[in-house]
Each structure stands twice: as C-alpha cells, then as structure tokens.
Write an enzyme that holds these catalytic residues in place. Structure first.
Site, PDB file in Angstrom:
ATOM      1  N   CYS A  80       0.830  -1.191   0.000  1.00  0.00           N
ATOM      2  CA  CYS A  80       0.000   0.000   0.000  1.00  0.00           C
ATOM      3  C   CYS A  80       0.876   1.257   0.000  1.00  0.00           C
ATOM      4  CB  CYS A  80      -0.941   0.105   1.198  1.00  0.00           C
ATOM      5  SG  CYS A  80      -1.975  -1.354   1.413  1.00  0.00           S
TER       6      CYS A  80
ATOM      7  N   ARG B 226       2.971   0.184  -5.342  1.00  0.00           N
ATOM      8  CA  ARG B 226       2.900  -0.449  -4.016  1.00  0.00           C
ATOM      9  C   ARG B 226       1.593  -1.218  -3.827  1.00  0.00           C
ATOM     10  NH1 ARG B 226       6.694   2.075  -0.643  1.00  0.00           N
ATOM     11  NH2 ARG B 226       5.616   1.287   1.167  1.00  0.00           N
TER      12      ARG B 226
ATOM     13  N   TRP C 169      -2.943  -2.589  -1.599  1.00  0.00           N
ATOM     14  CA  TRP C 169      -2.705  -3.993  -1.938  1.00  0.00           C
ATOM     15  C   TRP C 169      -3.377  -4.778  -0.819  1.00  0.00           C
ATOM     16  CZ3 TRP C 169      -0.086  -8.185   0.304  1.00  0.00           C
ATOM     17  CH2 TRP C 169       0.086  -9.273  -0.540  1.00  0.00           C
TER      18      TRP C 169
ATOM     19  N   GLY D  84       0.552  -1.196   6.253  1.00  0.00           N
ATOM     20  CA  GLY D  84       1.079  -2.086   7.291  1.00  0.00           C
ATOM     21  C   GLY D  84       0.016  -3.093   7.691  1.00  0.00           C
TER      22      GLY D  84
ATOM     23  N   GLU E 194      14.921 -18.273 -11.348  1.00  0.00           N
ATOM     24  CA  GLU E 194      14.524 -16.908 -11.682  1.00  0.00           C
ATOM     25  C   GLU E 194      13.664 -16.887 -12.961  1.00  0.00           C
ATOM     26  OE1 GLU E 194      14.305 -14.206 -10.268  1.00  0.00           O
ATOM     27  OE2 GLU E 194      14.260 -12.676 -11.829  1.00  0.00           O
TER      28      GLU E 194
ATOM     29  N   LYS F  38       9.724 -15.523 -13.173  1.00  0.00           N
ATOM     30  CA  LYS F  38       9.251 -14.496 -14.109  1.00  0.00           C
ATOM     31  C   LYS F  38       8.002 -14.980 -14.842  1.00  0.00           C
ATOM     32  CE  LYS F  38      10.887 -11.849 -12.797  1.00  0.00           C
ATOM     33  NZ  LYS F  38      11.913 -11.599 -11.838  1.00  0.00           N
TER      34      LYS F  38
ATOM     35  N   HIS G  83      14.292 -37.403  -9.070  1.00  0.00           N
ATOM     36  CA  HIS G  83      13.886 -37.722  -7.691  1.00  0.00           C
ATOM     37  C   HIS G  83      12.431 -37.358  -7.431  1.00  0.00           C
ATOM     38  CE1 HIS G  83      17.951 -38.869  -6.707  1.00  0.00           C
ATOM     39  NE2 HIS G  83      18.370 -37.753  -7.293  1.00  0.00           N
TER      40      HIS G  83
ATOM     41  N   LYS H 160       4.868  -4.001  -6.213  1.00  0.00           N
ATOM     42  CA  LYS H 160       6.308  -3.843  -6.400  1.00  0.00           C
ATOM     43  C   LYS H 160       7.059  -3.866  -5.076  1.00  0.00           C
ATOM     44  CE  LYS H 160       9.868  -2.996  -8.993  1.00  0.00           C
ATOM     45  NZ  LYS H 160      10.364  -4.251  -9.591  1.00  0.00           N
TER      46      LYS H 160
HETATM   47  C1  F6R Z   1       9.881 -10.776  -8.714  1.00  0.00           C
HETATM   48  C2  F6R Z   1       9.948  -9.717  -7.747  1.00  0.00           C
HETATM   49  C3  F6R Z   1       9.842 -10.055  -6.294  1.00  0.00           C
HETATM   50  C4  F6R Z   1      10.853  -9.249  -5.493  1.00  0.00           C
HETATM   51  C5  F6R Z   1      10.674  -9.494  -3.988  1.00  0.00           C
HETATM   52  C6  F6R Z   1      11.705  -8.759  -3.164  1.00  0.00           C
HETATM   53  O1  F6R Z   1      10.038 -10.294  -9.995  1.00  0.00           O
HETATM   54  O2  F6R Z   1      10.068  -8.589  -8.091  1.00  0.00           O
HETATM   55  O3  F6R Z   1      10.030 -11.419  -6.091  1.00  0.00           O
HETATM   56  O4  F6R Z   1      12.129  -9.606  -5.897  1.00  0.00           O
HETATM   57  O5  F6R Z   1       9.398  -9.078  -3.600  1.00  0.00           O
HETATM   58  O6  F6R Z   1      11.644  -7.402  -3.381  1.00  0.00           O
HETATM   59  P1  F6R Z   1      12.855  -6.448  -2.994  1.00  0.00           P
HETATM   60  O7  F6R Z   1      13.980  -6.797  -3.917  1.00  0.00           O
HETATM   61  O8  F6R Z   1      12.347  -5.064  -3.209  1.00  0.00           O
HETATM   62  O9  F6R Z   1      13.204  -6.745  -1.578  1.00  0.00           O
END
Ligand code: F6R
Length: 580
Positions: free
Chosen positions: A2, A27, A75, A102, A456, A460, A479, A575
C-alpha cells in the site's frame, strides 16, 4: 504494501494527493481512495474506487476543493478487493479518517473489545476506532492507540475541524517534505516527484504533525524532536516516459546500460568500503525475498568460487523465525531492490539486535535498509517500475560479482568492461517463442549457476503469465518431478558451464525418453537433438548468469502478452512488499 500520501497547504491539495498516489501505485493497485476536509464547510468527504488511481480520479468531483487531504493506494491484506475495504477508513462517529500501510496483527482481539459497528473487513478500521476511543488531543490519541497496536504501520490521520495531518510510523516507511506551498507526506520519495529538494524520513515510533506552513516531529513520548533532512538530488524521476509497449520491455532492454553504469560508477563507489575489514570476515550469510533471493544465491556462489569463503543464503520469511545459529565473524548481507521489504528488514533488525555486522545491497536510495545496515552497496539500475524485476536482478548479480572479485583481489576489470560494452538484449527470439507458446506445463532446469537462472526464469513466467511452472536442479528431476514429464511438457534447459555440459546432456536425454520437449538455452553446441534452441553469446562463464536470464525475461514477457495480460501490473502482486 500500500502507498499513503497526504497534503496540506493553501492551494487545493486534492490534485497533489492524486498525483502522489499515481506515483505510489506500484505499491498496490487493488483500489485507491482519498479523504478530505471540504473547504469551507469543513465536512469530511471520502471517495474510493476499485482498481487504479485513474478510476478514482474519474469519480472525484471536478470542483472538489480541500486544503487538507489524505490518500491511499491498496494492496489487499485484510478483506477482499472492494470499495468497502478500500482506504481511507472513517471512525464510527465520522470524526476521524485514516490511511494505513502495514498490518495490525492483533486487530481481531482489539475488535472484540470494541462496541462500535464495523463496515469493512479491514484491520485499519479497528485502528481508526481505537484512536477515537482514546483520551487527550488528536496526537495523544494517535500515540496511545499506536502503543496498543501489534504490527506495522505508517498512517496519516485527519480529524474533522482540525486543519492538520497527523502521522505515525512503525516498520513501514513514511516521509515528509515541505515548501512555501505546503507539506506533503508519503510512503516514498517518488511521490515528491520533482517538487522538493529535501525530505525528512521518520524513524520507527516517531510522529509528525503537518500544518500549512510547518511540520513538527515528535518522539514516542511526544517530546518535540528534530530530524535531519535528506537531500533529494540523485533520485531519477525522469525515466517514466514510456516508448516501449511496457515498462518491463523497456527495463529488459535497459540492462546493458545499467551494467555499464554499474561498472563505471561501482569502482568509484567501492573505494570507500573498508576492504581490509571486509576481507577478515570468515563467512557471509545472504538474506532476501523473491528475485533478490535468487541474486543472493548467485552472490554466495561468487564468494565461494572466488574468495573461497563460506557463503550461505536464506529466504527472509524463513530466516526471521528459524532457530538460527548466529556466528561472529560472519557478514550478514541483505539484498533488496526496494530496500523496503518487510521480511528482509525484520531480518536485518534481528541481526543488528545480536550486535552482528550487516551490509545491504539496494537499488532505491534513502530506503529503510540503507538506514539500518553498517555497509551499503548500491545497485545502479535506476527506477524499476514493472512489478517483475529484471534490470534490478542483473544489476544485483553484477554488483555481487564485482564485490566478490574485488574481495578476492582479482583484477577482472578488462573482462568486465568488454562484457558491459558488448552485451545485447535484442536477439530475435520471436520465431522460437511462437513455436513454444502452446505449452502450459513448463519446467526450467539447470545445474549450479544455471539452476539459479532456472529458478529466476520460472518466477518471471509465473508472476506475469500465470503459468504454474517450476525451476528445478537438473539432477533433482529424477527424484520425483520427472513423473510429471510427458509430451505436453516443455523443459527449458539452461547450460552455460562447460564442466557440466555432459551432465546436462544426460538430464536432457532422460527428459526426451519421457517425451518431454526441450528448449536448450546455451552458448555451446550440445551432442543431442533438442526441439528448440536459444543460442547465447559467449562470454566468460561467471558472466553467463546475466546473459542467460535475458532471453528468459523475454520469454515470460512473450507468454504474458500472447495471453493478453499486462506485464507491468500482474495480478495479486505489488512492487514493494512492505507487509509480512
Ligand atoms: C519478482 C519480484 C519479487 C521481489 C521481492 C523482493 O520479480 O520482483 O520477487 O524480488 O518481492 O523485493 P525487494 O527486492 O524489493 O526486496
């Protein structure tokens, strides 16, 4: 997560807050809302809308005017996505309105002890009613309620009849800026976009009162305090002009520039680190979440490979509740694009409480982690807007690589320079992607550094194309997971290490024997037939994790867009994950 924003001044502040919320919507973008004291009647008005801030903007009356406004972009954590649960929340008497970032962990028990009616399913509505139930003036009520709250909060509060905004903070970021036009409070610096030269970042358990022409800060006992301002100069607000069809594509393509910036800035930056002290650490322990955790896995590999040091990794949400054996002579490294991830911050605090040394690797200047850590290693990815991390990941991996090389006294500057000057991100992969877009069951496999790339790559694809895929160590397939492989399965096999080429070939044969289709991602010619191939450019092996993730980022983007989704704002995500 948020984002919260509040503004007070002589002009109309509604547009200031709406503009701030637009900057903060990374956010959370489930819903947004504002509360304001309508001028001149001083009546509390609330407007909310599900979806992005643009929807809220359409609902706001054109002639609405207010000098005192708070706003929120959500969020969802407590209660589903609907207008009723959108912030701001108003106390039962209608006197107070609050926006909150929070989690109130004890909201159920607090709620049971309250006699008022509740209209939403949120923890925040409990908070605002708790404030109303306290005695004293508004600030005292806020302070008393805060002490009863377990959990995290950054809040902005309005009271009918009072031309002030009241702020409180614990474990969620909150900052203030002001000039002759008034004061603005926000969850992060991006909401101040271009208007202010400096800002004041609140520490945990501090309060602030915003008036039209001044801000007053208070400690947890409500004693007036002064906070040192932070200069806003380097933060780049300008890169939001989008020429590509998504921020994610723009950010994927920016990677060579990011690595060049990192290379040229980094060597100057690291001069200030106390290398003799750093070299004395016997061990390194990395902690992070999501993509940043994958960078940690790479970072630990580099430290083991080049420095022959013990290096281990933990997922932050696990580490914080684990029975950790804390060891002296270990440097704890926290990696985070935002520097605001709640679990990662909690772990950094935990380590600090033990009196042990900490370092953070962050991309956002002035973030909470930077304030906490003993050493700060910045990444120079620039602002990352798309929720799925791309350029921040490669910047982290590259930074951790250069860190390890420097710690090992290995001079690879020429190799690195050649790499950053020659890396490309625009290989034409459309024909391969078109052939594989029918697959709905996809595994990413690799060994050692390629296993990390597999994790990774899978993350994605999951997060933006909503395909339930996994990344797995190639040797682990037999396994259990091999049971899932059939002729409708696509295996993305990453193979960038010469010494493991034959092992990967054996794994691919096992997959073929079960009918699985293989997309090989490699710089080498392998001695088996594969169904699809992405040929990588050839660089030193330790640079291949950066080279090999780029086509996987494009792959995820292709799947996402071919399914008609928006890559920049995937569902259920935000994000910056500022809640546990
Ligand atoms: C995936 C992604 C998330 C962040 C994770 C940590 O593409 O963006 O998995 O990597 O939420 O975020 P930070 O790096 O801001 O601590």
């Amino acid at each position: 997560m948020c984002g919260i924003c509040g503004a007070i001044g002589n002009e109309n502040q509604i547009s200031t807050v709406v503009a701030g919320l637009k900057k903060l919507d990374y956010r959370g973008y489930d819903s947004s809302g504002v509360a304001y004291l309508q001028t001149p009647q001083n009546q509390l008005c609330v407007q909310k809308s599900v979806g992005s801030v643009k929807n809220l903007q359409k609902k706001l009356e054109k002639n609405a005017f207010s000098n005192v406004v708070i706003g929120h972009t959500r969020w969802a954590t407590h209660g589903n996505v609907c207008e009723k649960n959108a912030h701001p929340h108003v106390s039962s008497s209608g006197r107070f309105a609050i926006v909150h970032n929070g989690i109130v962990e004890n909201f159920e028990s607090l709620k049971q002890r309250m006699s008022c009616d509740f209209y939403s399913d949120t923890d925040t509505e409990v908070f605002v009613n708790l404030i109303e139930n306290q005695t004293g003036n508004t600030l005292q009520k806020l302070q008393k309620a805060s002490t009863l709250i377990k959990g995290s909060f950054a809040v902005a509060l309005l009271e009918v009849g009072i031309d002030k905004i009241f702020l409180a903070k614990r474990s969620s970021p909150l900052m203030v800026a002001f000039d002759h036009r008034g004061c603005v409070a926000a969850s992060d610096i991006s909401a101040f976009a271009g208007r202010f030269d400096c800002c004041w970042i609140l520490n945990d358990n501090e309060f602030a009162v915003l008036e039209k022409d001044k801000v007053t800060f208070f400690d947890q006992k409500l004693k007036k305090i002064s906070i040192k301002p932070i200069k806003i100069d380097e933060y780049d607000f300008a890169e939001e002009n989008l020429q590509e069809d998504s921020f994610m594509l723009k950010e994927i393509k920016e990677q060579p520039v990011v690595l060049r910036n990192t290379y040229f800035k980094y060597f100057a930056e690291i001069q200030n680190l106390d290398w003799e002290k750093l070299k004395k650490f016997h061990a390194f322990h990395f902690v992070a979440c999501g993509t940043a955790y994958h960078s940690c896995l790479m970072g630990a590999r580099f430290l083991k490979q080049f420095c022959k040091k013990n290096a281990t990794c933990d997922i932050a949400s696990e580490f914080r509740y684990d029975n950790n054996i804390f060891v002296k002579n270990c440097l704890y490294i926290f990696v985070s694009q935002s520097g605001e991830t709640a679990d990662t911050i909690a772990c950094a605090n935990l380590v600090k409480q033990k009196g042990l040394p900490t370092m953070c690797v962050t991309n956002v200047p002035y973030c909470t982690l930077n304030n906490l850590a003993d050493y700060v290693l910045p990444t120079f990815a620039g602002k990352e807007i798309a929720v799925a991390s791309t350029k921040a990941y490669t910047a982290q991996v590259f930074t951790l690589l250069v860190f390890a090389l420097r710690l090992a006294n290995l001079d690879c500057q020429e190799i690195l320079k050649k790499f950053v000057l020659n890396l490309q991100t625009t290989q034409d992969l459309d024909s391969v992607f078109k052939q594989i877009e029918k697959f709905k069951k996809i595994f990413f496999v690799g060994r050692e550094q390629d296993f990390v790339t597999a994790l990774e790559g899978a993350l994605k694809l999951k997060e933006i194309a909503y395909i339930g895929c996994i990344g797995i160590a190639a040797g682990e397939l037999k396994h259990g997971t091999l049971a899932l492989v059939d002729d409708e399965t696509l295996i993305v096999a990453i193979s960038t290490q010469k010494s493991l080429k034959e092992k990967m070939e054996s794994n691919m044969l096992e997959i073929k024997a079960r009918g699985g289709k293989i997309l090989l991602v490699s710089q080498f010619k392998h001695d088996i037939d594969v169904d699809f191939l992405i040929k990588l450019p050839d660089f030193e092996e330790f640079l291949m994790p950066i080279v090999s993730i780029i086509p996987l980022q494009h792959l995820a983007l292709h799947f996402c867009q071919s399914l008609g989704y928006n890559p920049d704002k995937p569902r259920n995500l935000a994000k910056s994950v500022t809640v546990e």
